[in-house]
Design an enzyme around this catalytic site. Structure first.
Site, PDB file in Angstrom:
ATOM      1  N   ARG A 241       0.858  -1.176   0.000  1.00  0.00           N
ATOM      2  CA  ARG A 241       0.000   0.000   0.000  1.00  0.00           C
ATOM      3  C   ARG A 241       0.896   1.227   0.000  1.00  0.00           C
ATOM      4  NH1 ARG A 241      -3.495  -2.764  -1.500  1.00  0.00           N
ATOM      5  NH2 ARG A 241      -5.586  -3.085  -0.656  1.00  0.00           N
ATOM      6  N   GLU A 270      -3.525   7.612  -4.154  1.00  0.00           N
ATOM      7  CA  GLU A 270      -4.034   7.095  -5.436  1.00  0.00           C
ATOM      8  C   GLU A 270      -5.370   7.729  -5.773  1.00  0.00           C
ATOM      9  OE1 GLU A 270      -4.078   2.805  -5.525  1.00  0.00           O
ATOM     10  OE2 GLU A 270      -2.018   2.732  -4.808  1.00  0.00           O
ATOM     11  N   HIS A 288      -1.323   0.244  -9.893  1.00  0.00           N
ATOM     12  CA  HIS A 288      -1.933  -0.685  -8.940  1.00  0.00           C
ATOM     13  C   HIS A 288      -2.522  -1.912  -9.663  1.00  0.00           C
ATOM     14  CE1 HIS A 288      -3.704  -0.834  -4.610  1.00  0.00           C
ATOM     15  NE2 HIS A 288      -3.440  -2.059  -5.065  1.00  0.00           N
TER      16      HIS A 288
HETATM   17  C1  GLV Z   1      -4.991  -5.128  -3.884  1.00  0.00           C
HETATM   18  O1  GLV Z   1      -4.230  -4.221  -3.684  1.00  0.00           O
HETATM   19  C2  GLV Z   1      -5.548  -5.945  -2.852  1.00  0.00           C
HETATM   20  O2  GLV Z   1      -5.435  -5.599  -1.666  1.00  0.00           O
HETATM   21  O3  GLV Z   1      -6.157  -6.960  -3.188  1.00  0.00           O
END
Ligand code: GLV
Length: 327
Positions: A241, A270, A288
């Site tokens: 993250r 983001e 992402h």
């Molecule tokens: C993606 O970032 C997830 O947490 O599945």
């Protein structure tokens, strides 16, 4: 419940097959209006009268939403659930579920992809070649960093971190890890991974790859002092993250050449990306997409839909992150 008696399920965003069919079988699916903003007040308004919400990681699901009368479950289509205030969900007796396991390989593959791509300057090389600048082999053109035999430091060895360690074995890498929870000795041995403190990991790793969930403890786990401890030749990889990494401090560290590069899939705010990152050639930026394979995203959709279906039928969904709500 709707007047027709079927539980209403708020679907915040489109999901992949077979998710929609599983949800349609379980209740009346109410799509979130695509033009409505993703703020708490708007989501609360849309959630009125709904038993469940199928959310994604960009949806702020906090007290305002979680206190909606009749809401029983929030099913997040992600393994991470930092977009949901789980304490507020528990206080409001709302179940929260996620999609663990199905995305481990895709995400570990992608962390390794970023590692290789950044080390060997693939994005720069592609742009160079496409733009017609390749005029012949040169001994010092696009020199990068060796991956085979290098030292990899894993911050976090949950399922995804272990998956990256597994891949690193094929590249004969020395694997160090930092995690408050030690791996069992047989797993350490099998993965060839050595547990160290964060300082040693940062000082000795050629590649540092982050695999921790975002919590209060991991927020800005990597900031100015940590970049200062890393090798000048080191490359940072983040597929976890964004806010685990202090992005402004990372830009400073890259500009000051405290570290050599970064491969990032996630960002602090983001979809905004720090403007200082965008102009750096030694940084590889992805939107992402670590779990974005057709199979994985479809399995995530199915899993989230099954979690929802089980809960609205009164059962205990398998991937409950706050089990105290439903014993
Ligand atoms: C993606 O970032 C997830 O947490 O599945």
């Amino acid at each position: 419940m709707s007047t027709r008696g079927k539980p209403r399920i708020l679907l915040m965003h489109y999901i992949l097959d077979p998710g929609p069919a599983i949800l349609a079988e379980a209740g009346e699916v109410v799509p979130y209006p695509p033009d409505r903003p993703l703020d708490e007040a708007s989501i609360r308004q849309a959630a009125e009268g709904c038993t469940g919400i199928v959310s994604q990681l960009m949806d702020p699901i906090r007290e305002t939403v979680l206190s909606t009368p009749g809401l029983k479950i929030v099913s997040n289509v992600a393994v991470g659930f930092d977009n949901i205030d789980v304490a507020a969900a528990t206080a409001n007796k709302v179940m929260v579920t996620n999609t663990p396991g199905v995305l481990d390989d895709a995400t570990a593959d992608f962390a390794f992809t970023l590692l290789m791509t950044t080390a060997r300057r693939v994005v720069e090389a592609d742009a160079f070649t496409r733009s017609g600048q390749f005029r012949g082999w040169e001994i010092d053109m696009m020199l990068g960093a060796d991956v085979f035999g290098a030292t990899l430091g894993l911050i976090g060895v949950g399922r995804i971190g272990r998956g990256v360690a597994h891949r690193a074995k094929g590249f004969n890498m020395r694997v160090l890890y930092y995690d408050p929870n030690p791996l069992p000795p047989d797993a350490e041995q099998q993965l060839g991974a050595t547990r160290v403190d964060l300082g040693r990991l940062l000082a000795e790793s050629d590649f540092v790859s982050v695999h921790v969930p975002l919590t209060q403890e991991t927020h800005h786990l990597l900031s100015t002092p940590q970049y200062g401890q890393m090798k000048k030749t080191a490359i940072l990889i983040n597929t976890s993250r964004g806010p685990v990494v202090d992005e402004a401090a990372l830009v400073e560290a890259l500009n000051a050449k405290k570290i050599a590069g970064a491969g990032l899939d996630v960002y602090e705010r983001e979809p905004a990306v720090h403007p200082g990152l965008v102009v750096l050639p030694n940084v590889v930026l992805a939107p992402h997409i670590a779990s974005a394979t057709t199979r994985t995203r479809s399995e995530m959709s199915a899993m989230a839909a099954r979690n929802m279906a089980t809960a609205v039928r009164g059962g205990r969904p398998p991937n409950l992150v706050n089990p105290e709500v439903k014993r």
